[in-house]
Design a protein around this motif. Structure first.
Motif, PDB file in Angstrom:
ATOM      1  N   GLN A 121       1.035  -1.307   0.117  1.00  0.00           N
ATOM      2  CA  GLN A 121      -0.183   0.007   0.100  1.00  0.00           C
ATOM      3  C   GLN A 121       0.870   0.815   0.483  1.00  0.00           C
ATOM      4  O   GLN A 121       1.754   0.921   0.857  1.00  0.00           O
ATOM      5  N   ASN A 177       0.338   5.887  -0.035  1.00  0.00           N
ATOM      6  CA  ASN A 177      -0.334   6.824  -0.361  1.00  0.00           C
ATOM      7  C   ASN A 177       0.461   7.411  -1.094  1.00  0.00           C
ATOM      8  O   ASN A 177       0.676   9.113  -0.502  1.00  0.00           O
ATOM      9  N   GLU A 222      -1.973   8.502  -7.703  1.00  0.00           N
ATOM     10  CA  GLU A 222      -3.481   7.586  -8.214  1.00  0.00           C
ATOM     11  C   GLU A 222      -3.077   6.722  -8.788  1.00  0.00           C
ATOM     12  O   GLU A 222      -2.127   6.203  -9.792  1.00  0.00           O
ATOM     13  N   HIS A 265       1.521   4.166  -9.460  1.00  0.00           N
ATOM     14  CA  HIS A 265       1.086   4.982  -8.865  1.00  0.00           C
ATOM     15  C   HIS A 265       1.046   6.159  -9.917  1.00  0.00           C
ATOM     16  O   HIS A 265       2.537   5.697  -9.874  1.00  0.00           O
ATOM     17  N   LYS A 277       4.482  16.870  -0.401  1.00  0.00           N
ATOM     18  CA  LYS A 277       3.965  15.527   0.941  1.00  0.00           C
ATOM     19  C   LYS A 277       5.571  15.471   0.976  1.00  0.00           C
ATOM     20  O   LYS A 277       5.348  14.393   2.495  1.00  0.00           O
TER      21      LYS A 277
END
Length: 130
Positions: free
Chosen positions: A59, A61, A64, A79, A89
């Motif tokens: 996973q 974050n 997209e 992504h 970020k």
């Protein structure tokens, strides 16, 4: 980091360790057209002049999801992101933006990948015509 680094190519005569990232190269060949399409779209739509693709097996974050390993029966998920998101970020320090841009290869010819593995993460440039 270049393609040879990604694949663990050592010095001649050095014992080769089979890199788990060999599966990434296989997936990139399969994904190549889709990734290039998204890179062009990011640039043409004015979202960013510096697309970055995140390759991972867990996973993440960041960006997209554009290619899901579960849906495509592959080993890596991709992504789509941008240099701007990486700075926003905190993945790239704003003070290091110029240094990053100096090493950033022409996005029409190379995909810029941020490859995340259990040992860490690194930027890799992979040619669209591999």
């Amino acid at each position: 980091m270049d393609r040879e680094d990604l694949l663990g190519a050592g010095a001649p005569g050095e014992e080769q360790k089979k890199s788990p990232l060999l599966s990434l190269e296989k997936d990139l060949r399969f994904y190549m057209e889709s990734i290039k399409e998204v890179a062009v779209e990011i640039m043409v739509e004015g979202i960013s002049a510096h697309p970055v693709f995140v390759a991972h097996q867990h996973q993440v974050n960041l960006g997209e999801m554009i290619l899901d390993k579960e849906e495509l029966n592959t080993e890596w998920t991709i992504h789509a992101s941008t240099l701007e998101e990486f700075i926003e970020k905190g993945v790239i320090d704003p003070k290091r933006k110029e240094q990053f841009l100096k090493s950033y290869k022409k996005p029409e010819d190379f995909m810029c990948l941020f490859v995340i593995v259990p040992e860490g993460a690194n930027f890799v440039y992979y040619p669209y015509k591999a």
